[in-house]
Design a protein around this motif. Structure first.
Motif, PDB file in Angstrom:
ATOM      1  N   GLY A  52      44.586  31.991  35.590  1.00 48.83           N
ATOM      2  CA  GLY A  52      43.344  32.642  35.984  1.00 48.83           C
ATOM      3  C   GLY A  52      42.581  33.025  34.716  1.00 48.83           C
ATOM      4  O   GLY A  52      42.545  32.260  33.743  1.00 48.83           O
ATOM      5  N   TYR A  53      41.973  34.209  34.736  1.00 49.65           N
ATOM      6  CA  TYR A  53      41.178  34.638  33.585  1.00 49.65           C
ATOM      7  C   TYR A  53      41.939  35.638  32.724  1.00 49.65           C
ATOM      8  O   TYR A  53      41.374  36.284  31.852  1.00 49.65           O
ATOM      9  CB  TYR A  53      39.840  35.204  34.070  1.00 49.65           C
ATOM     10  N   GLN A  54      43.263  35.736  32.975  1.00 48.96           N
ATOM     11  CA  GLN A  54      44.063  36.697  32.209  1.00 48.96           C
ATOM     12  C   GLN A  54      44.498  36.140  30.863  1.00 48.96           C
ATOM     13  O   GLN A  54      44.781  36.889  29.931  1.00 48.96           O
ATOM     14  CB  GLN A  54      45.299  37.122  33.011  1.00 48.96           C
ATOM     15  N   LYS A  55      44.632  34.853  30.787  1.00 49.68           N
ATOM     16  CA  LYS A  55      45.140  34.232  29.557  1.00 49.68           C
ATOM     17  C   LYS A  55      44.496  32.856  29.464  1.00 49.68           C
ATOM     18  O   LYS A  55      44.384  32.150  30.470  1.00 49.68           O
ATOM     19  CB  LYS A  55      46.667  34.092  29.681  1.00 49.68           C
ATOM     20  N   ARG A  56      44.068  32.482  28.285  1.00 46.90           N
ATOM     21  CA  ARG A  56      43.372  31.206  28.108  1.00 46.90           C
ATOM     22  C   ARG A  56      44.341  30.016  28.206  1.00 46.90           C
ATOM     23  O   ARG A  56      45.450  30.092  27.719  1.00 46.90           O
ATOM     24  CB  ARG A  56      42.700  31.213  26.721  1.00 46.90           C
ATOM     25  N   THR A  57      43.899  28.959  28.851  1.00 46.21           N
ATOM     26  CA  THR A  57      44.657  27.703  28.892  1.00 46.21           C
ATOM     27  C   THR A  57      43.978  26.728  27.925  1.00 46.21           C
ATOM     28  O   THR A  57      42.761  26.599  27.946  1.00 46.21           O
ATOM     29  CB  THR A  57      44.629  27.114  30.325  1.00 46.21           C
TER      30      THR A  57
ATOM     31  N   SER B  15      48.714  38.133  38.821  1.00 45.01           N
ATOM     32  CA  SER B  15      47.412  38.600  39.313  1.00 45.01           C
ATOM     33  C   SER B  15      47.563  39.675  40.385  1.00 45.01           C
ATOM     34  O   SER B  15      48.615  39.793  41.029  1.00 45.01           O
ATOM     35  CB  SER B  15      46.625  37.424  39.885  1.00 45.01           C
ATOM     36  N   PHE B  16      46.505  40.420  40.582  1.00 49.71           N
ATOM     37  CA  PHE B  16      46.482  41.472  41.603  1.00 49.71           C
ATOM     38  C   PHE B  16      46.639  40.881  43.011  1.00 49.71           C
ATOM     39  O   PHE B  16      47.148  41.539  43.913  1.00 49.71           O
ATOM     40  CB  PHE B  16      45.177  42.274  41.475  1.00 49.71           C
ATOM     41  N   ASN B  17      46.218  39.642  43.196  1.00 48.36           N
ATOM     42  CA  ASN B  17      46.387  38.985  44.495  1.00 48.36           C
ATOM     43  C   ASN B  17      47.852  38.961  44.941  1.00 48.36           C
ATOM     44  O   ASN B  17      48.147  39.027  46.129  1.00 48.36           O
ATOM     45  CB  ASN B  17      45.866  37.541  44.442  1.00 48.36           C
ATOM     46  N   PHE B  18      48.763  38.855  43.962  1.00 47.16           N
ATOM     47  CA  PHE B  18      50.189  38.852  44.330  1.00 47.16           C
ATOM     48  C   PHE B  18      50.621  40.228  44.833  1.00 47.16           C
ATOM     49  O   PHE B  18      51.425  40.339  45.757  1.00 47.16           O
ATOM     50  CB  PHE B  18      51.049  38.367  43.153  1.00 47.16           C
ATOM     51  N   ALA B  19      50.078  41.275  44.217  1.00 49.82           N
ATOM     52  CA  ALA B  19      50.380  42.638  44.688  1.00 49.82           C
ATOM     53  C   ALA B  19      49.819  42.833  46.097  1.00 49.82           C
ATOM     54  O   ALA B  19      50.451  43.457  46.957  1.00 49.82           O
ATOM     55  CB  ALA B  19      49.784  43.659  43.720  1.00 49.82           C
ATOM     56  N   ILE B  20      48.647  42.275  46.350  1.00 51.90           N
ATOM     57  CA  ILE B  20      48.039  42.365  47.681  1.00 51.90           C
ATOM     58  C   ILE B  20      48.918  41.662  48.724  1.00 51.90           C
ATOM     59  O   ILE B  20      49.203  42.214  49.788  1.00 51.90           O
ATOM     60  CB  ILE B  20      46.618  41.747  47.664  1.00 51.90           C
ATOM     61  N   ALA B  21      49.358  40.458  48.395  1.00 47.70           N
ATOM     62  CA  ALA B  21      50.195  39.693  49.329  1.00 47.70           C
ATOM     63  C   ALA B  21      51.482  40.463  49.635  1.00 47.70           C
ATOM     64  O   ALA B  21      51.924  40.527  50.791  1.00 47.70           O
ATOM     65  CB  ALA B  21      50.511  38.314  48.752  1.00 47.70           C
ATOM     66  N   GLY B 167      37.165  44.619  45.696  1.00 50.25           N
ATOM     67  CA  GLY B 167      36.593  44.505  44.357  1.00 50.25           C
ATOM     68  C   GLY B 167      35.647  45.656  44.114  1.00 50.25           C
ATOM     69  O   GLY B 167      35.428  46.459  45.023  1.00 50.25           O
ATOM     70  N   ILE B 168      35.130  45.769  42.952  1.00 53.17           N
ATOM     71  CA  ILE B 168      35.158  44.884  41.797  1.00 53.17           C
ATOM     72  C   ILE B 168      36.508  45.037  41.082  1.00 53.17           C
ATOM     73  O   ILE B 168      36.847  46.142  40.661  1.00 53.17           O
ATOM     74  CB  ILE B 168      34.009  45.245  40.837  1.00 53.17           C
ATOM     75  N   ILE B 169      37.219  43.949  40.944  1.00 56.29           N
ATOM     76  CA  ILE B 169      38.555  43.986  40.348  1.00 56.29           C
ATOM     77  C   ILE B 169      38.507  44.291  38.852  1.00 56.29           C
ATOM     78  O   ILE B 169      39.247  45.137  38.352  1.00 56.29           O
ATOM     79  CB  ILE B 169      39.275  42.626  40.549  1.00 56.29           C
ATOM     80  N   LYS B 170      37.600  43.607  38.114  1.00 55.79           N
ATOM     81  CA  LYS B 170      37.692  43.667  36.650  1.00 55.79           C
ATOM     82  C   LYS B 170      37.485  45.063  36.066  1.00 55.79           C
ATOM     83  O   LYS B 170      37.996  45.358  35.003  1.00 55.79           O
ATOM     84  CB  LYS B 170      36.776  42.624  35.986  1.00 55.79           C
TER      85      LYS B 170
END
Lengths: 192, 192
Positions: A52-57, B15-21, B167-170
């Motif tokens: 995602g946007y957490q770490k650059r690929t 990611s936060f999506n995993f915590a949501i799931a 959101g806003i997540i960031k």
């Protein structure tokens, strides 16, 4: 002289989208424009932005080269089918991987706003459909168009973005397809 | 007893999506529902439908198993971030590869209409955003929602489809995230 970049987002070289891309290119070549192409199906890259946007690929060479083409272009011609109201996954992955913060846009510190780093460019989305364009707009809210035109290109400062629907593909005959290819050829000639 | 399937479309386990799931699952488990999960990041499959709809691509075992889970479910909970107005490419690829004619829908011969093969199921889209939900709706036409709710799930007969924006997540802090997770836990408890 305009520098035109054709970005073909269909995964299958046997698809009508490839004939469309070719026809546009012939028209644009005939007009004397500079024409470059990106055929996403031919690129070697992973469509999954896995951190995602957490770490650059790291960007693969084909993506780096694609970005140079995008930077050089005045006008981006996106050709793709609508699959499930969006772009094919591989074309979406091209965007996920390449349209990165610092390249396509930049969030401002402590702000909900952002800088649009692709300003000055225009675009044309030519999209194939298996339903009438008006039905796609009214029943489904034309999500692929809002996705690419507003949420992606507009977000990065590309405007105006023209949209053309071509379809219904699945029921079309040779004669109809020939007419569509002529129409697209003329878009190319006029650098639309 | 409801059979609930949680489909997590974020590629990044951090990611936060995993915590949501996870939070949704805890709530649904506590309610006594049958709960299954698909974590798209863990599946072994090619997101690229490389021949389009012209030629069938063999389904990998992980996709076949996913389809069995989808068939068994009464309620599908889709959790994903909005990237460029759409789903992450790998989640879009999950749909491109799996929602096939004859499985998710079937065009009728010589007709623009189709049979919806997932009728009887309901869904809830829980989507994370880096912009306010109202801004996403008004400025961009909420393309990912129209894509998944209308053009995909609705097209296949899944309804109603509830939508929740998170959101806003960031810019969010721990306290805010804790509140979101509690909200999602309660969706789980109520099998929403």
């Amino acid at each position: 002289m305009k520098n035109i970049l054709i970005i073909n987002g269909h995964p299958n070289p046997d698809s009508f989208n490839f004939a469309i891309a070719e026809s546009y290119k012939k028209g644009a070549d005939a007009s004397g424009a500079q024409v470059e192409t990106i055929t996403i199906a031919d690129l070697n890259f992973n469509p999954n932005l896995k951190f995602g946007y957490q770490k650059r690929t790291e960007l693969e060479p084909d993506l780096l080269e694609s970005w140079e083409k995008i930077k050089r272009a005045d006008h981006l011609v996106w050709i793709h089918p609508v699959w499930w109201g969006g772009l094919p996954a591989v074309a979406k992955g091209f965007i996920d991987r390449l349209f990165l913060p610092g390249m396509a846009f930049q969030y401002r510190e402590n702000s909900v706003w952002w800088d649009k780093l692709l300003k000055g460019k225009t675009a044309h989305i030519i999209t194939t459909l298996d339903q009438p364009g008006w039905f796609y707009r009214l029943s489904f809210g034309r999500p692929s168009v809002n996705q690419l035109k507003k949420s992606t290109l507009g977000f990065c400062g590309v405007k105006p973005v023209k949209v053309s629907y071509i379809g219904i593909i699945k029921n079309s005959d040779e004669n109809q397809r020939k007419k569509w290819l002529e129409k697209v050829y003329n878009f190319g000639v006029r650098n639309k």
